[in-house]
Write a protein that holds these residues in place. Structure first.
Motif, short mmCIF file in Angstrom:
data_model
loop_
_atom_site.label_atom_id
_atom_site.label_comp_id
_atom_site.label_asym_id
_atom_site.label_seq_id
_atom_site.Cartn_x
_atom_site.Cartn_y
_atom_site.Cartn_z
N LEU A 232 -8.55 -3.47 5.10
CA LEU A 232 -8.14 -4.71 4.79
C LEU A 232 -7.68 -5.34 5.85
O LEU A 232 -7.73 -6.59 5.92
CB LEU A 232 -6.97 -4.45 3.79
CG LEU A 232 -7.18 -4.11 2.41
CD1 LEU A 232 -5.95 -3.62 1.62
CD2 LEU A 232 -7.79 -5.23 1.67
N SER A 233 -7.29 -4.91 7.14
CA SER A 233 -6.80 -5.61 8.19
C SER A 233 -8.00 -6.09 8.95
O SER A 233 -7.85 -7.20 9.19
CB SER A 233 -6.17 -4.36 9.09
OG SER A 233 -5.11 -3.70 8.63
N ILE A 234 -9.05 -5.54 9.00
CA ILE A 234 -10.40 -6.16 9.66
C ILE A 234 -10.93 -7.40 8.59
O ILE A 234 -10.95 -8.34 9.18
CB ILE A 234 -11.23 -4.86 9.60
CG1 ILE A 234 -10.70 -4.01 10.67
CG2 ILE A 234 -12.70 -5.41 10.22
CD1 ILE A 234 -11.68 -2.63 10.89
N LEU A 235 -10.82 -6.80 7.23
CA LEU A 235 -11.44 -8.11 6.65
C LEU A 235 -10.43 -9.11 6.55
O LEU A 235 -10.92 -10.35 6.52
CB LEU A 235 -11.55 -7.57 4.98
CG LEU A 235 -12.61 -6.52 4.84
CD1 LEU A 235 -12.64 -5.93 3.38
CD2 LEU A 235 -13.88 -7.22 5.19
N PHE A 236 -9.19 -8.99 6.58
CA PHE A 236 -8.06 -10.13 6.46
C PHE A 236 -8.35 -10.82 7.76
O PHE A 236 -8.03 -12.22 7.71
CB PHE A 236 -6.68 -9.63 6.43
CG PHE A 236 -5.78 -10.55 6.46
CD1 PHE A 236 -5.64 -11.66 5.56
CD2 PHE A 236 -4.61 -10.29 7.10
CE1 PHE A 236 -4.66 -12.56 5.81
CE2 PHE A 236 -3.43 -11.06 7.01
CZ PHE A 236 -3.58 -12.28 6.42
N LEU B 253 0.71 -1.02 -0.01
CA LEU B 253 0.02 -0.05 -0.14
C LEU B 253 0.76 1.38 0.08
O LEU B 253 0.72 2.15 -0.83
CB LEU B 253 -1.18 -0.06 1.06
CG LEU B 253 -2.21 -0.91 1.22
CD1 LEU B 253 -2.85 -0.88 2.62
CD2 LEU B 253 -2.90 -0.76 0.23
N ILE B 254 2.01 1.30 0.68
CA ILE B 254 2.94 2.28 0.78
C ILE B 254 3.42 2.64 -0.60
O ILE B 254 3.59 3.79 -0.92
CB ILE B 254 3.75 2.23 1.93
CG1 ILE B 254 3.31 2.41 3.25
CG2 ILE B 254 5.11 3.36 1.87
CD1 ILE B 254 4.10 1.84 4.64
N ASP B 255 3.82 1.70 -1.38
CA ASP B 255 4.42 1.74 -2.42
C ASP B 255 3.41 2.20 -3.72
O ASP B 255 3.92 2.62 -4.53
CB ASP B 255 4.89 0.17 -2.94
CG ASP B 255 6.44 0.31 -3.10
OD1 ASP B 255 7.06 1.19 -2.39
OD2 ASP B 255 6.96 -0.82 -3.66
N ILE C 42 -4.63 5.96 2.19
CA ILE C 42 -3.80 4.69 2.26
C ILE C 42 -4.01 4.23 3.62
O ILE C 42 -4.28 3.00 3.61
CB ILE C 42 -2.42 5.03 1.90
CG1 ILE C 42 -2.15 5.32 0.44
CG2 ILE C 42 -1.51 3.97 2.04
CD1 ILE C 42 -2.71 4.28 -0.67
N PRO C 43 -3.92 4.84 4.76
CA PRO C 43 -4.17 4.34 6.10
C PRO C 43 -5.62 3.87 6.35
O PRO C 43 -5.85 2.84 6.93
CB PRO C 43 -3.83 5.42 7.12
CG PRO C 43 -3.12 6.35 6.26
CD PRO C 43 -3.41 6.36 4.81
N LEU C 44 -6.59 4.50 5.58
CA LEU C 44 -8.11 4.06 5.69
C LEU C 44 -8.17 2.61 4.78
O LEU C 44 -8.78 1.66 5.51
CB LEU C 44 -8.89 4.87 5.05
CG LEU C 44 -10.38 4.69 4.85
CD1 LEU C 44 -11.13 4.48 6.32
CD2 LEU C 44 -11.10 5.73 4.18
#
Length: 591
Positions: A116-120, A68-70, A109-111
């Motif tokens: 994605l963190s939650i879904l993962f 994501l940072i990239d 990007i943080p959003l």
């Protein structure tokens, strides 16, 4: 999010990217496969499974974050991040401030990362068989062993990219796309994992024997000099992100006017895509032909030719200025290794309060500080300054809010501010007694994050920068030179202009030379511009030849149509690479 940076996306691009995705997933998953599938009943313990689940989640989350940072970082570097780039050596002090500004500017990007963190986490199943298997029979052992060995074998095949002779490498992305689309094929976890254990970035190659090698290219320059050395002061100004895409727009009125009075290299090229590559290229004529920047490589303390060392022998006082935190990008260490006697960073700045809150001292104040220091130096002096305000987060003083044109890209307002600061510097310099006895050299460090035209997206466009020489006492030293000129040509050109007698091991050339080449490197691919042609070389073979003057968008590959030119340029490039790698590894960059 970055469609404007790439060519038309094809089915082959998508298939290639899936191959690299599967490879990265296999590498990351491998340790967890072993932990889950190794024969035995211990793996059915709830605590063991909980630790595995959390570990699996966190490690994958790190790689998701890197990807994501990239999305943003790619706009500045033109490539996927490698292990050396994410460790940010030399940027420790700025990291927190830049991270906060990154989150503020690119909030989406943080959003996205949070979503994605939650879904993962929700997608990872919980361990259901909580009853430990008490009996572990021979039959179960053989069955689990079969599953284990089969799974390991399949994952290794997927990880290496198939049954081909060599495992999948970063440079293989070029097989599935145009050169411009290669970063799209790759993914950041793959690039990080492929470079995490790299201690040395280059290997010796043996394309030619010594005699044949020297007949094609030999990096030794002999300057006969003049009867009397022209001991002009030399001032090099390195402008952050002032790529050619920003010139002759509304952003750089002062630099545009200075170009008309200077000896201007219309086809100027950077030797790297990040700031840390520019300094050794300009100061020591060392091209950036490694994945790691020379400054942070294990070769950074090689004995080198450099302008401060050469000019010091001629009686020059030498100094390096950079308005960011001391230690930023290891410039202070490299300045010392290159032979500069004095270094002036944020800590040495004296003047009105001008800290931008993130990065360093605003360009206007630091350039005025620079001018004042130059007036205190004994002539002749050689000094270099690296500007900072047109670096992310592109802050300009509040008093200039709405003064400068915003432009069409996020960097351009700060480009306009630095151009204005440069104007004020020259207005001050003109009043000083040393001004008319000074050669000014101005170069961008690299291109900015994006350009408006299709040409800016090509490899030629990604390295195209303004380079100019300005001698206020010599109006005849002006005009537009269309030869291919690169940052590593600056050092030998200054020596030639001053009439200094010396022999150098040097990978650049003087502006008076009849040679007409530029060489640069990006993520496993060597690029050579020679006369009107551009050649791409990777995996020990040519992957493209283009007439970049007639075909600026690099659409027509002439590799098979013009075999003579392909062989001629590729032989030159191979000789160049062989010389560079051998001399860097053996510490033979100076006599």
């Amino acid at each position: 999010m970055n469609t404007k940076y790439f060519d038309h996306i094809t089915a082959q691009n998508i298939l290639g990217s899936v191959l690299f995705d599967l490879s990265a997933i296999s590498y990351i998953t491998f340790i967890f496969l072993i932990a889950h599938a190794i024969p035995g009943n211990f793996k059915y313990r709830e605590t063991y499974q909980t630790v595995l689940k959390i570990s699996f989640y966190l490690i994958n989350l790190l790689f998701i974050a890197a990807n994501l940072i990239d999305i943003i970082y790619f706009r500045f570097t033109g490539r996927r991040s490698t292990f050396s780039m994410i460790t940010a050596k030399g940027m420790e002090k700025e990291a927190l401030g830049l991270l906060l500004s990154f989150i503020k500017e690119f909030w989406y990007i943080p959003l996205l990362f949070t979503i994605l963190s939650i879904l993962f986490w929700k997608s990872i199943p919980n361990f259901k068989n909580k009853n430990e298997i008490k009996s572990f029979t021979k039959e179960k052992f053989l069955k689990q062993s079969f599953y284990f060995l089969t799974s390991v074998f399949l994952l290794l095949i997927v990880g290496r990219g198939g049954f081909q002779k060599k495992t999948l490498r970063i440079v293989d992305a070029a097989k599935y796309s145009s050169l411009n689309n290669a970063p799209l094929i790759l993914n950041t976890p793959f690039c990080i994992l492929k470079t995490i254990s790299q201690k040395e970035d280059i290997d010796k190659v043996n394309y030619f024997d010594k005699k044949h090698l020297d007949s094609i290219y030999k990096p030794i320059l002999s300057f006969k000099g003049t009867e009397t050395v022209n001991k002009k002061n030399v001032v090099i100004i390195i402008l952050e992100s002032f790529g050619h895409e920003n010139i002759s727009k509304k952003q750089t009125p002062f630099l545009d006017s200075l170009i008309t009075k200077s000896y201007y290299f219309k086809n100027g090229f950077a030797n790297g895509k990040v700031s840390i590559d520019a300094v050794p290229s300009i100061i020591s004529s060392i091209p950036s032909l490694m994945n790691n920047s020379f400054i942070i490589s294990s070769y950074s303390l090689d004995k080198t030719n450099s302008l401060p060392k050469i000019l010091k022998k001629e009686g020059y006082e030498t100094s390096f200025f950079h308005g960011a935190f001391n230690g930023s990008q290891n410039f202070d260490q490299y300045a010392k290794a290159a032979g500069f006697e004095k270094y002036f960073g944020k800590d040495e700045y004296i003047g009105t309060e001008a800290f931008d809150g993130k990065w360093g001292i605003f360009d206007e104040e630091f350039l005025q500080f620079f001018a004042g220091k130059l007036s205190s130096f004994k002539e002749p002096f050689f000094s270099t300054i690296f500007t900072i305000s047109s670096h992310n987060p592109y802050k300009i003083p509040e008093r200039y809010k709405d003064k400068f044109p915003k432009g069409t890209t996020v960097v351009q307002e700060s480009i306009a501010y630095t151009d204005y600061s440069l104007k004020l510097f020259f207005e001050n310099a003109k009043k000083q007694k040393w001004y008319n006895n000074t050669l000014f050299v101005i170069s961008a460090d690299h291109t900015s994050s994006s350009g408006e035209s299709e040409i800016d997206k090509t490899i030629i466009g990604k390295f195209h920068i303004p380079i100019l020489f300005f001698d206020p006492s010599n109006p005849n030293f002006s005009g537009v030179d269309e030869k291919n000129f690169q940052q590593i040509d600056i050092m030998p050109s200054i020596i030639d202009y001053l009439g200094i007698k010396t022999d150098l091991i040097c990978f650049g050339k003087s502006f008076k030379s009849n040679l007409n080449f530029a060489v640069f490197y990006l993520q496993g691919i060597y690029h050579c511009v020679q006369d009107d042609y551009y050649l791409a070389f990777a995996n020990n073979q040519v992957i493209g030849l283009y007439n970049w003057k007639k075909d600026p968008l690099l659409k027509t590959n002439l590799q098979n149509q013009n075999t003579f030119k392909t062989i001629e340029i590729s032989n030159f490039l191979k000789a160049y690479i062989q010389n560079f790698n051998e001399r860097v590894i053996d510490n033979k960059l100076s006599f």
